[in-house]
Design an enzyme around this catalytic site. Structure first.
Site, PDB file in Angstrom:
ATOM      1  N   LYS A 174       4.882 -10.033   9.307  1.00 44.36           N
ATOM      2  CA  LYS A 174       4.474  -8.846  10.096  1.00 44.36           C
ATOM      3  C   LYS A 174       2.970  -8.886  10.134  1.00 44.36           C
ATOM      4  CE  LYS A 174       3.951  -4.622  11.924  1.00 44.36           C
ATOM      5  NZ  LYS A 174       2.561  -4.388  11.596  1.00 44.36           N
ATOM      6  N   MET A 189       0.848  -1.119   0.049  1.00 42.30           N
ATOM      7  CA  MET A 189       0.118   0.275  -0.067  1.00 42.30           C
ATOM      8  C   MET A 189       0.960   1.174   0.061  1.00 42.30           C
ATOM      9  SD  MET A 189      -3.362  -0.676   2.166  1.00 42.30           S
ATOM     10  CE  MET A 189      -2.969  -0.757   3.719  1.00 42.30           C
ATOM     11  N   GLY A 190       2.049   1.054  -0.451  1.00 37.87           N
ATOM     12  CA  GLY A 190       3.034   2.205  -0.598  1.00 37.87           C
ATOM     13  C   GLY A 190       3.799   2.519   0.808  1.00 37.87           C
ATOM     14  N   ALA A 191       4.054   3.900   1.135  1.00 32.40           N
ATOM     15  CA  ALA A 191       4.749   4.155   1.987  1.00 32.40           C
ATOM     16  C   ALA A 191       6.010   3.318   2.750  1.00 32.40           C
ATOM     17  CB  ALA A 191       3.667   4.565   3.427  1.00 32.40           C
ATOM     18  N   SER A 204       6.934  -0.651  10.529  1.00 36.43           N
ATOM     19  CA  SER A 204       5.278  -0.724  10.003  1.00 36.43           C
ATOM     20  C   SER A 204       5.204   0.703   9.526  1.00 36.43           C
ATOM     21  CB  SER A 204       4.399  -0.941  11.158  1.00 36.43           C
ATOM     22  OG  SER A 204       3.061  -0.461  10.659  1.00 36.43           O
ATOM     23  N   SER A 205       4.265   1.019   8.452  1.00 38.32           N
ATOM     24  CA  SER A 205       3.974   2.326   8.043  1.00 38.32           C
ATOM     25  C   SER A 205       3.328   3.116   9.053  1.00 38.32           C
ATOM     26  CB  SER A 205       3.145   2.182   6.415  1.00 38.32           C
ATOM     27  OG  SER A 205       3.721   1.422   5.742  1.00 38.32           O
ATOM     28  N   HIS A 236       9.682  -3.166   3.839  1.00 42.23           N
ATOM     29  CA  HIS A 236       9.504  -3.518   2.485  1.00 42.23           C
ATOM     30  C   HIS A 236      10.415  -4.114   1.675  1.00 42.23           C
ATOM     31  CE1 HIS A 236       5.815  -0.915   3.347  1.00 42.23           C
ATOM     32  NE2 HIS A 236       5.144  -1.796   2.917  1.00 42.23           N
ATOM     33  N   GLN A 295      -2.673 -12.136   7.883  1.00 42.34           N
ATOM     34  CA  GLN A 295      -3.034 -11.726   6.322  1.00 42.34           C
ATOM     35  C   GLN A 295      -2.069 -12.992   5.313  1.00 42.34           C
ATOM     36  OE1 GLN A 295      -2.774  -7.903   4.262  1.00 42.34           O
ATOM     37  NE2 GLN A 295      -0.622  -8.316   4.034  1.00 42.34           N
ATOM     38  N   GLY A 325       4.582 -10.221   3.950  1.00 42.64           N
ATOM     39  CA  GLY A 325       5.493 -10.044   5.256  1.00 42.64           C
ATOM     40  C   GLY A 325       4.742 -11.025   6.516  1.00 42.64           C
TER      41      GLY A 325
HETATM   42  O1  PAF Z   1      -0.173  -5.918   3.415  1.00 41.64           O
HETATM   43  C1  PAF Z   1      -0.467  -4.697   2.637  1.00 41.64           C
HETATM   44  O2  PAF Z   1       0.075  -3.880   2.421  1.00 41.64           O
HETATM   45  C2  PAF Z   1      -1.957  -4.897   2.144  1.00 41.64           C
HETATM   46  O3  PAF Z   1      -2.894  -5.369   2.978  1.00 41.64           O
HETATM   47  C3  PAF Z   1      -2.120  -5.575   0.614  1.00 41.64           C
HETATM   48  C4  PAF Z   1      -1.603  -6.990   0.831  1.00 41.64           C
HETATM   49  C5  PAF Z   1      -0.967  -4.776  -0.131  1.00 41.64           C
HETATM   50  C6  PAF Z   1      -3.558  -5.414  -0.007  1.00 41.64           C
HETATM   51  O4  PAF Z   1      -3.861  -4.301  -0.189  1.00 41.64           O
END
Ligand code: PAF
Length: 293
Positions: free
Chosen positions: A154, A34-36, A190-191, A41, A158, A152
């Site tokens: 983290k 999701m960027g940032a 974390s962002s 990352h 997910q 990740g």
């Molecule tokens: O982990 C993330 O950054 C988000 O949940 C993902 C996997 C990019 C889905 O939007």
């Protein structure tokens, strides 16, 4: 590096519509984000880069995975810096679509039901979150068509749910896990850490200290793990714990002796933080049975 904002640009960059371009360049690995972007990352990119082939990063803040009242509006966005980092790391294609490109007809009528694992832990506190995550991940896999996708540890729940998605729906992609990157004091990167002021940041380090204490108590069994972690969290009043939970690696009931996963979520100020570690559990020593949550 190609920056694709539309599906058409993405397909052209990846040679989906022709036999030319990168179509024959070997496997494609996707790092969905999701960027940032931060050093955490960077670790996902390192894991992806080891696989060779074409490295694709997606950058999309997915509204579907934020509930009303969550931090969608203030979620950090830093596209220029993100692109610079991707360029530095040898990423070949960045897919950074606007909302209308991902959801041309608005929020989708068909979405991915995460099943029972989607309503525990994070899912209990953030209803609809994993439906949003799995729906956008499915779309990204359909658009990029990668051979592998990196997630990740983290965001452990997910990771487990994406693995279930791929297994249960027979999606032709390998899910690759990347280890959590930690700051010197142990705090998981974390962002959302950038929301914390200095005092909150210091308090937030209690989460990783609690997990380390829990892991260190592993050989004494599940109750000792939870007690050790709880003691650390109780000593930090600025940390409001949402859950501290000991689970199996697949997020079922933990079996001792054997491997487990200790997960924590807490709010510090207005910021919700999550973290987790692997724990090797010894046999339970006492006779009293307590739920592991
Ligand atoms: O982990 C993330 O950054 C988000 O949940 C993902 C996997 C990019 C889905 O939007």
């Amino acid at each position: 590096m190609i920056v694709a904002e539309t599906r058409a640009q993405l397909h052209e960059a990846l040679g989906h519509d022709s036999r030319s371009a990168r179509a024959g360049a070997g496997s494609v690995t996707l790092v969905p984000t999701m960027g940032a972007l931060h050093i955490g990352h960077g670790q996902l990119l390192d894991v992806a880069a080891r696989r060779r082939g074409v490295l694709v990063v997606s950058i999309f803040v997915n509204p579907l995975q934020f509930a009303a009242g969550e931090d969608l509006a203030r979620y950090p966005r830093s596209l220029e810096a993100d692109l610079a980092l991707c360029r530095e790391r040898g990423v070949e294609v960045v897919f950074a679509p606007p909302y209308a490109e991902m959801y041309p007809t608005g929020d989708p009528q068909v979405s991915v039901d995460p099943g029972p694992l989607g309503s525990i832990l994070e899912g209990a506190s953030r209803p609809g979150h994993f439906r949003g995550v799995l729906t956008v991940v499915t779309k990204l896999l359909g658009l990029v068509r990668p051979d592998a996708a990196v997630f990740g540890e983290k965001d452990y729940q997910q990771l487990v749910l994406v693995s279930r998605l791929v297994d249960d729906l027979c999606l032709p992609v390998e899910v690759v896990a990347a280890p959590t990157v930690r700051a010197d004091d142990g705090m998981a990167l974390s962002s959302r850490n950038r929301y914390l002021d200095t005092t909150q940041r210091r308090a937030a380090a209690a989460l990783s200290r609690a997990l380390s204490a829990g892991r260190a108590a592993g050989t004494a069994g599940p109750r000792a793990v939870l007690a050790a972690a709880r003691d650390v969290l109780r000593a930090e009043p600025a940390v409001a714990v949402d859950y501290l939970s000991l689970r199996s690696p697949e997020l079922g009931e933990p079996a001792a002796p054997g491997p487990g996963r200790l997960l924590v979520a807490a709010t510090v100020g207005a910021t919700r933080l999550i973290d987790n570690v692997a724990v090797e559990l010894g046999a339970e020593t006492g006779t009293r049975q307590e739920p592991c949550r």
